[in-house]
Write a protein that holds these residues in place. Structure first.
Motif, mmCIF file in Angstrom:
data_model
loop_
_atom_site.group_PDB
_atom_site.id
_atom_site.type_symbol
_atom_site.label_atom_id
_atom_site.label_comp_id
_atom_site.label_asym_id
_atom_site.label_seq_id
_atom_site.Cartn_x
_atom_site.Cartn_y
_atom_site.Cartn_z
ATOM 1 N N ALA B 78 0.955 -1.394 -0.098
ATOM 2 C CA ALA B 78 0.113 0.011 -0.333
ATOM 3 C C ALA B 78 1.140 1.667 -0.135
ATOM 4 O O ALA B 78 0.598 1.930 -0.552
ATOM 5 C CB ALA B 78 -1.338 -0.240 0.746
ATOM 6 N N ILE B 79 2.177 1.234 0.512
ATOM 7 C CA ILE B 79 2.639 2.089 1.349
ATOM 8 C C ILE B 79 3.912 2.776 -0.401
ATOM 9 O O ILE B 79 4.710 3.268 -0.735
ATOM 10 C CB ILE B 79 3.503 2.668 2.288
ATOM 11 N N GLU B 80 3.539 1.393 -1.306
ATOM 12 C CA GLU B 80 4.360 1.597 -2.139
ATOM 13 C C GLU B 80 5.305 2.966 -2.977
ATOM 14 O O GLU B 80 4.297 3.499 -3.459
ATOM 15 C CB GLU B 80 5.352 0.083 -3.134
ATOM 16 N N LEU B 210 -5.201 -13.132 3.172
ATOM 17 C CA LEU B 210 -3.579 -12.839 3.239
ATOM 18 C C LEU B 210 -3.133 -11.484 3.749
ATOM 19 O O LEU B 210 -2.378 -10.643 3.962
ATOM 20 C CB LEU B 210 -2.669 -13.811 4.354
ATOM 21 N N PHE B 211 -2.752 -11.253 2.336
ATOM 22 C CA PHE B 211 -2.148 -10.368 1.235
ATOM 23 C C PHE B 211 -2.936 -8.982 0.683
ATOM 24 O O PHE B 211 -2.283 -8.181 0.659
ATOM 25 C CB PHE B 211 -1.720 -10.776 0.252
ATOM 26 N N THR B 212 -4.232 -8.958 0.921
ATOM 27 C CA THR B 212 -5.183 -8.044 1.033
ATOM 28 C C THR B 212 -6.399 -7.167 2.243
ATOM 29 O O THR B 212 -6.973 -6.365 1.865
ATOM 30 C CB THR B 212 -6.007 -8.062 -0.582
ATOM 31 N N ASN B 213 -6.567 -7.874 3.099
ATOM 32 C CA ASN B 213 -7.311 -7.917 4.336
ATOM 33 C C ASN B 213 -6.433 -6.833 5.172
ATOM 34 O O ASN B 213 -5.073 -7.497 5.231
ATOM 35 C CB ASN B 213 -7.605 -9.108 4.748
ATOM 36 N N TRP B 214 -6.945 -5.811 5.567
ATOM 37 C CA TRP B 214 -5.737 -5.047 6.585
ATOM 38 C C TRP B 214 -6.366 -5.638 7.635
ATOM 39 O O TRP B 214 -5.699 -5.501 8.601
ATOM 40 C CB TRP B 214 -6.865 -3.012 6.535
ATOM 41 N N LEU B 245 -6.403 5.545 3.932
ATOM 42 C CA LEU B 245 -6.491 4.326 2.617
ATOM 43 C C LEU B 245 -7.700 3.365 3.331
ATOM 44 O O LEU B 245 -7.873 2.237 2.199
ATOM 45 C CB LEU B 245 -4.466 3.959 2.328
ATOM 46 N N ALA B 246 -7.090 2.707 4.750
ATOM 47 C CA ALA B 246 -8.039 1.737 4.562
ATOM 48 C C ALA B 246 -8.837 1.031 5.290
ATOM 49 O O ALA B 246 -9.446 2.295 5.468
ATOM 50 C CB ALA B 246 -7.295 0.996 5.866
#
Lengths: 229, 784
Positions: B78-80, B210-214, B245-246
């Motif tokens: 998200a912060i990339e 796992l890789f998409t959920n806050w 964002l979240a």
């Protein structure tokens, strides 16, 4: 060389005040051999400690080689002492852990005498005192007379202006005592000033003057005509 | 001059060898103990200090109500490229750690946890590779990276690079290609993986979001920042950015912790990976080392005073022949430094001998290498020189200040000031001496209390196996029924949680938002763990909504209301209480018992524990039978178990380690202090020789004289004890607060400690006192 004016030493505790020396006036010239006599507790050793700059007087003046030293600090006294005074004690006071050579060498180490010169001086005095053959022995391995000879050698090695001997024969039998007295006389004749405390009237006679102390006061001073040759 | 000092120092050492020996032994022991602790402190402080970016790496953690090191895998994506201050990010994860298995040569073995990571891990954590490319080795989801040691173990005599390693993840096995070999990573590194897998592999196999959920706190995130990045500013920006964002329910509370603080300053942060220490422990041990060093120094000073007093004549002669104060101080310093350097050599040897034990106690792998631990060696030398300087300096100052006349006069050389100095030193030693005895008694008693406390269930003979991932109830039922056919096995149960910490401890709120501990278990749970019902009955099969409460939960909800079979609890989701189980400790005794309920529900959904109660006296047979059945039913899973009481031992390991250390240091301090005391009483006996002689000629008995000599020490000892008691009471109260259940600081503990300290001290001083008292009076008066 030595002059005292009304020299006093008083020991104070919380309750008692003891006068060890009361108004002592003496004068000792260069080249003299002075014996100090008196009964136990009369202040002989106290006087010797002050004359030897081991202790400060409580009052009065003490002129040593032209300098008033009665108010000197321990540091100043130590400096004056090592340059000018040699000590000989009744109980020899040799350091048991050092050899004869090392004991005699000690004053020169504190005078920072260079090593080669030091060696020469120590060997010369050991030869003179006839104890060169014992140079690597430790004090306990020597007889009392020999130990006192080492002590005299140590007192002499730095060529002091004066030797203070506090009952140097006190722990020796008569033959060794005579031997030590002979040594001191020889030194005196060679020009060294000697002040000696003794209980023995016989040994006191070796000096050219005898000062009698009693209760911290000089009671008599006997000058002698006799000079040993 | 220096030569003369050395000469006399050596000759004195040999002449007074007994004192020198006592001195050297005392100092060596003290120094060795200090060095062991210092080595540990150095080890702890050295973590991650070798990383070239150590001042630019930060670990992200949640600074909420409860601090947590687990962050969301989505965070870094998200912060990339959004924060110029961040140079690189890396995510590291550790999953299924009880099931980290590999298969090779048809055997299954459990290995150290696998770490899953982004390829940037090599750059950020400065991990060197022996073979492979740091840029690409974790790019492929099918890749695996192993250490050289791991390769040597599983591929002996071969180069493992490019070979296939079969690893287990979840309930499946995967063939992975070895794409890189890691060089040896220093032990004092935050992360020390044996096996590294790409995080991409997880993205491939994980079915969850796992890789998409806050909501998934699943990875450790590290940032490598650019130089001069403003941390506070960056943290605020990060939280604001994520907040925008979240989803709304996600409230970011990120903070950044420097890598160099991760090892020691994370005791309040949960969900950690890697090896951790505790700064409080480091400080505590540092303080203990300091106390031991002071005791050893006091001991050294006391013994040096004894020796110096025997050398008054020598000091006097030196003064008379021209030694200034500084010359005497130098000599004294040289002698004490010589002694401390000799002690340093012995202490170093002792350190070498003690290091394996220290590694065991501290749970570390500390080494002694001149090149790697140069600063430690320099500190050791510095400590030895400091000890020599302080100890030599204090005796030198006392003796060199005396007038030469005093030195020849056999007078008492201690002025009142010096005597006060001696007494103060002695009192400090006594306070420490009594204090350590009190501390070891309290700690030992607490440990006995912990091991003997009734926990409300059976901790012995119950082995716990973690249920394999993907297991089904059907398969488990076969396993359980086969086990029960054997005489060595009494009962078998499956549950979500077994105390103290097997399985998942879950909480659920039944009513009023009050969370209760929730255990899902079958009907054998109570019998297998020997738990008692205080009211009602046990759970039955197929009884939806039926629960058991523990006493605490029952009392909290129903106070003193008597139990009736139709009682209910819960607001939306009502549960029927069928019985009340006696309170049992779900955790170690650090925590109070919380309200809890047990329910027989669908265990399939949970990571579960299988507990097998073995018959007394048939434990090896029981284990063997369980293993055979396991291998038959779960051929792809490793038979790995732990007994409940072993787990307790693990939990209390830190405190047990502390207890052992305190006992050891108490013993050491007592030995050193006794040596010092022995030296001092010898000194007093020498000083008072004349007085003893006179008293004896006047009719004093041995007891009179012995008492005369000991009296001062015994009085100082008693006063010190009075000082030590409140200090230790306070300190021990603090320590006991760690435990929710602990012993009381009863008066008898202090009385017993006092008695022990007093007896040891009395024995030490009386030996020398009696020796002096029985000496022939003629000897003591002869020289007068």
């Amino acid at each position: 060389m030595i002059r005292t004016n009304n020299l006093t030493k008083i020991y104070r505790t919380e309750e008692v005040e003891t006068t060890a020396l009361g108004s002592v006036n003496i004068e000792i010239n260069e080249g003299e051999f002075v014996s100090i006599m008196g009964p136990s507790g009369c202040g002989k050793s106290t006087l010797m400690n002050i004359l030897g700059l081991l202790d400060n007087p409580s009052g009065g003046e003490y002129h040593f080689i032209g300098t008033e030293v009665s108010k000197f600090t321990e540091r100043q006294r130590a400096h004056m002492r090592k340059e000018n005074i040699g000590f000989v004690f009744q109980s020899f006071n040799l350091i048991d852990e050092l050899t004869i050579y090392e004991n005699v060498e000690l004053p020169l180490l504190y005078l920072k005498t260079p090593s080669s010169e030091r060696k020469q001086m120590v060997e010369k005095v050991l030869e003179h005192m006839q104890i060169m053959h014992r140079r690597n022995h430790f004090p306990q391995q020597l007889s009392g007379g020999q130990q006192q000879r080492v002590a005299v050698a140590r007192a002499l090695v730095a060529n002091p202006k004066i030797i203070l001997a506090d009952e140097p024969t006190g722990n020796l039998d008569s033959s060794h005592g005579d031997e030590v007295m002979k040594m001191l006389t020889d030194l005196n004749e060679a020009g060294t000033t000697i002040v000696m405390v003794t209980h023995s009237p016989t040994y006191a006679e070796y000096g050219n003057r005898v000062i009698h102390l009693f209760d911290g006061q000089v009671v008599t001073e006997n000058y002698k005509e006799k000079f040993h040759v | 001059m220096l030569k003369s000092y050395f000469k006399i120092a050596f000759r004195n050492l040999i002449k007074n060898r007994n004192y020198a020996l006592i001195n050297i032994i005392g100092l060596s022991l003290g120094m060795a103990a200090v060095f062991v602790i210092t080595r540990f402190v150095f080890e702890e402080l050295s973590y991650d200090q070798d990383n070239q970016f150590k001042n630019r790496i930060y670990r992200v953690y949640h600074d909420g109500k409860e601090k947590s090191g687990a962050t969301q895998a989505i965070l870094t994506t998200a912060i990339e490229d959004k924060f110029p201050e961040i140079e690189k990010t890396v995510r590291i994860g550790k999953y299924w750690q009880d099931y980290n298995l590999i298969r090779y040569e048809n055997r299954i073995e459990k290995v150290e946890p696998f770490y899953f990571a982004d390829p940037e891990i090599f750059d950020v954590l400065n991990i060197p590779l022996l073979q492979g490319n740091t840029e690409t080795c974790l790019d492929d989801p099918d890749a695996v990276v192993i250490t050289r040691q791991f390769g040597e173990k599983y591929f002996p005599g071969q180069n493992p690079f490019g070979k296939i390693l079969t690893i287990r993840y979840g309930n499946s096995f995967y063939d992975r290609k070895i794409t890189a070999i890691l060089d040896e990573i220093p032990k004092n590194t935050y992360l020390n993986p044996d096996v590294l897998l790409p995080l991409k592999f997880l993205e491939q196999v994980e079915q969850s979001d796992l890789f998409t959920n806050w909501g998934f706190n699943s990875v450790t995130t590290l940032f490598l920042l650019k130089k001069n990045a403003e941390i506070e500013q960056l943290t605020a920006k990060l939280n604001n950015f994520v907040s925008a964002l979240a989803p709304e329910w996600f409230k970011p509370d990120y903070r950044l912790q420097p890598l160099t603080r991760v090892h020691l300053y994370s005791s309040d942060i949960s969900c950690r990976i890697g090896e951790y220490g505790d700064i409080a422990q480091v400080r505590l041990y540092g303080a203990i080392a300091l106390i031991i060093l002071i005791i050893a120094c006091i001991n050294f000073i006391n013994l040096s005073l004894v020796q110096s007093s025997r050398r008054i004549k020598e000091i006097g002669v030196r003064k008379v022949v021209g030694a200034g104060r500084s010359a005497l101080v130098y000599q004294s310093l040289l002698e004490s430094i010589l002694l401390s350097v000799i002690s340093l050599a012995f202490a170093f040897l002792l350190l070498k001998l003690l290091l394996p034990f220290a590694n065991q106690i501290f749970n570390r792998q500390m080494q002694l290498s001149l090149t790697e631990n140069l600063s430690f060696f320099l500190v050791m030398i510095f400590i030895a020189l400091l000890v020599g300087l302080v100890c030599g300096g204090s005796t030198a100052l006392i003796f060199s200040s005396l007038k030469p006349v005093t030195l020849f006069s056999n007078k008492q050389i201690y002025s009142s000031g010096n005597s006060l100095f001696k007494r103060t030193m002695l009192a400090f030693q006594f306070v420490t001496f009594c204090g350590l005895i009190i501390a070891s008694l309290v700690i030992r008693n607490q440990m006995i209390y912990l091991s003997g406390k009734q926990l409300g269930y059976n901790t012995e003979q119950v082995m716990v196996i973690m249920r394999p991932p993907g297991d089904t109830n059907k398969k488990y039922n076969v396993f359980a029924s086969q086990l029960q056919n054997h005489s060595a096995i009494q009962s078998v149960t499956i549950s979500s949680f077994v105390p103290p910490v097997f399985g998942n401890w879950i909480t659920q709120s039944l009513e009023k938002d009050e969370n209760m501990e929730w255990v899902i278990a079958d009907t054998s749970y109570l019998s297998a763990l020997d738990m008692k019902l205080v009211a009602g009955r046990n759970l039955r099969e197929n009884e939806p909504g039926a629960i058991l409460l523990n006493e605490t939960a029952y009392k909290k909800r129903f106070s003193n209301q008597p139990f009736t079979p139709d009682m209910e609890i819960g607001t939306d989701n009502k549960k029927r209480i069928v019985g009340v189980v006696q309170d049992f400790h779900t955790h170690a005794l650090y925590q109070k018992i919380d309200p809890l309920f047990i329910e027989n529900a669908g265990i399939d959904d949970f990571i579960a524990c299988i507990s097998i109660k073995l018959s007394a006296g048939q434990i090896p047979e029981g284990i063997q039978q369980a293993k055979q059945i396991w291998q038959k039913i779960y051929p792809n899973d490793l038979f790995s178990f732990q007994f409940i009481d072993e787990k307790f031992d693990q939990i209390y390991q830190n405190d047990e380690q502390f207890a052992q250390l305190i006992s050891f240091f108490t013993f050491l301090a007592v030995v050193i202090a006794c040596m010092g005391l022995f030296g001092l009483i010898s000194f007093t006996a020498v000083q008072r020789t004349k007085e003893i002689g006179i008293r004896k000629t006047l009719g004093a008995t041995i007891q009179n004289i012995a008492l005369l000599l000991c009296r001062e020490y015994l009085i100082i000892g008693m006063i010190s004890f009075v000082f030590a008691v409140p200090i230790l009471y306070y300190l021990m109260e603090i320590w006991l607060q760690r435990f929710a259940y602990h012993i009381n600081l009863d008066w008898w503990i202090f009385a017993l400690s006092g008695l022990i300290a007093f007896s040891i001290a009395a024995l030490t001083v009386s030996f020398q006192a009696i020796k002096a008292a029985t000496a022939n009076p003629v000897e003591s008066l002869r020289y007068e």
